[in-house]
Scaffold this motif. Sequence first.
Motif, PDB file in Angstrom:
ATOM      1  N   VAL A 198       0.733  -1.380  -0.105  1.00 44.61           N
ATOM      2  CA  VAL A 198      -0.014   0.029  -0.013  1.00 44.61           C
ATOM      3  C   VAL A 198       0.896   1.291  -0.155  1.00 44.61           C
ATOM      4  O   VAL A 198       1.533   1.462   0.954  1.00 44.61           O
ATOM      5  CB  VAL A 198      -0.995   0.028   1.177  1.00 44.61           C
ATOM      6  CG1 VAL A 198      -1.976   1.067   1.162  1.00 44.61           C
ATOM      7  CG2 VAL A 198      -1.822  -1.287   1.366  1.00 44.61           C
TER       8      VAL A 198
ATOM      9  N   LEU B 229       1.265   5.184  -0.025  1.00 42.88           N
ATOM     10  CA  LEU B 229       0.386   6.436   0.319  1.00 42.88           C
ATOM     11  C   LEU B 229       1.120   7.876  -0.145  1.00 42.88           C
ATOM     12  O   LEU B 229       2.199   8.125   0.046  1.00 42.88           O
ATOM     13  CB  LEU B 229       0.584   6.511   1.924  1.00 42.88           C
ATOM     14  CG  LEU B 229      -0.573   5.453   2.702  1.00 42.88           C
ATOM     15  CD1 LEU B 229       0.286   4.116   2.578  1.00 42.88           C
ATOM     16  CD2 LEU B 229      -0.569   6.001   4.042  1.00 42.88           C
TER      17      LEU B 229
ATOM     18  N   THR C  97      -7.277   8.403   3.038  1.00 42.27           N
ATOM     19  CA  THR C  97      -6.175   7.706   2.737  1.00 42.27           C
ATOM     20  C   THR C  97      -5.668   6.729   3.927  1.00 42.27           C
ATOM     21  O   THR C  97      -5.470   5.443   3.931  1.00 42.27           O
ATOM     22  CB  THR C  97      -4.778   8.376   2.678  1.00 42.27           C
ATOM     23  OG1 THR C  97      -4.916   9.500   1.344  1.00 42.27           O
ATOM     24  CG2 THR C  97      -3.346   7.517   2.628  1.00 42.27           C
TER      25      THR C  97
ATOM     26  N   THR D 276      -6.361   2.559   3.822  1.00 45.09           N
ATOM     27  CA  THR D 276      -5.116   1.782   4.282  1.00 45.09           C
ATOM     28  C   THR D 276      -5.478   0.969   5.272  1.00 45.09           C
ATOM     29  O   THR D 276      -4.989  -0.398   5.174  1.00 45.09           O
ATOM     30  CB  THR D 276      -4.166   2.690   4.512  1.00 45.09           C
ATOM     31  OG1 THR D 276      -3.736   3.596   3.585  1.00 45.09           O
ATOM     32  CG2 THR D 276      -2.907   1.868   4.741  1.00 45.09           C
TER      33      THR D 276
ATOM     34  N   LEU E  33       3.856  -1.596   3.820  1.00 44.50           N
ATOM     35  CA  LEU E  33       3.256   0.114   3.716  1.00 44.50           C
ATOM     36  C   LEU E  33       4.452   1.044   3.468  1.00 44.50           C
ATOM     37  O   LEU E  33       5.484   0.653   3.808  1.00 44.50           O
ATOM     38  CB  LEU E  33       2.746   0.721   4.984  1.00 44.50           C
ATOM     39  CG  LEU E  33       1.331   0.123   5.545  1.00 44.50           C
ATOM     40  CD1 LEU E  33       0.936   0.699   6.773  1.00 44.50           C
ATOM     41  CD2 LEU E  33       0.280  -0.172   4.503  1.00 44.50           C
TER      42      LEU E  33
END
Length: 479
Positions: A284, A286, A308, A312, A328
Amino acid sequence: MTGPTVPMATEPEPAAGWAPTRALGRAVLLAGLLLVAGVLLGRVDLIVLAAPLALGTAYALRRRPTALPQVWVTQGEGGPLVEGGDVTAAVSVGNPDTVDYDLVVVRSRVSPWLRIVRAGFARNDAVEDAPPSTTAATGATVPANTRRSVADRPFVTSVPTGAVVDLELAGNALRWGRHPVGPAGARVATAGGLLVSRAVITEPVRVRVYPRTEPFEAVEAMPRAAGLVGAHHSRRPGEGGELAGVRRFGPGDRLRRIDWRVSLRARQLHVAATLSDRDAEVVVLLDVLAEAGRSGGVSGAASVLDTTVRATAAIAEHYLHRGDRVSLLEYGPAARRLRPAAGRRQYLTVLEWLLDVRVHPSSHEPYDQVFGPQLLSSDALVVVLTPLLDERSAQMLARLARAGRFVVAVDTLPTDLPSPKDRGWAEVAYRLWRLDRDVMIGQLREHGVPVVRWAGAGSLDLVLRDVARLATAPRVGGR
């Protein structure tokens, strides 16, 4: 011949941090004036009037404080705190002195994202709450449907010797993050209000509020499962739950896999072949280069950062529950990274990691920190959460697609983003920016990057289906 001078016994001076009040100055001044006037004028009545003032002041100062009050902030007990949940905290004031504190004024700062609706002092497990109209007494409350906090006002109480009084705060957490309760301070008056201490300030306590997980489901298979165990069906034979066919018994086959119906009919042993179950890695990414919209908390409007973080948390919870590995990564100058792992511990680590997500506008090109081979696996599904407000974000998505990655872009820009209220060129510029952004999204889709708006459950289902189909097709381009 005179002997050595013997010092006269005097009262000990107040400890450092204590000072006389104006009441003490007025009492001493008035008593002195009455005594001097009575002696000079020869009036006994003035001396009689000054005597109670002098005796009362001396009696109040017979025992003086030697220690300052102790102040500390504690967070209430309970499980993990989520947006919209109940939050409790306490500002405690202790009296380590041998003198009672006649008056204690306590005040504490509280984050605006912690709406305190009830505050009151507790001593010996007894809570003393004042009516809602009281503002500077033992407690205060406000209706639960208001946004006003009662913690931004002074509270007054008294603390006996060796006791502790807690100012209990109760309310709701409106937004995710690490929100401070404090700094808190207290000032004490003793000796009948003739001595006052300096303000004792304590450090704040950070209350961790985890993002509320939005419901999210994705029933489609992952593009490519590369692990050894998991919930996704691969195309390789092995131990799993997906039936791949029936074949003749061979060395290494287990007896429980024998299909007796086919074996009796064919007069030879046959086993049921299955496909192995494998896990996948989900990255993921960001985008923290820009922010838009105004956050209204858990029950209000969501900004880009709110969407966001909450998306997530939902995506990570879904795939970690299925046994996949989740990592992440921030697309920004800091390029913070959480290593891939699976299980509930990884989910708790993800929630902690998300509490420190901040927007970092920068002119630096964060390509090298993001596209390293040690950060992005070639078989990983990359879910990019981006508002597409910066051209570098679109270039990053295009670069991932050209490198042969399995990329899904999730649009986090609020749908209700208000347009400029000023008439004239501002509204025209806003419309042109919207058109340019739509053109950029269309170009990304032409390059093979699916762009979908986050809408909770089922947001990525259709997109993952298309990505899974692309994974089975021949791929052109270098990695």
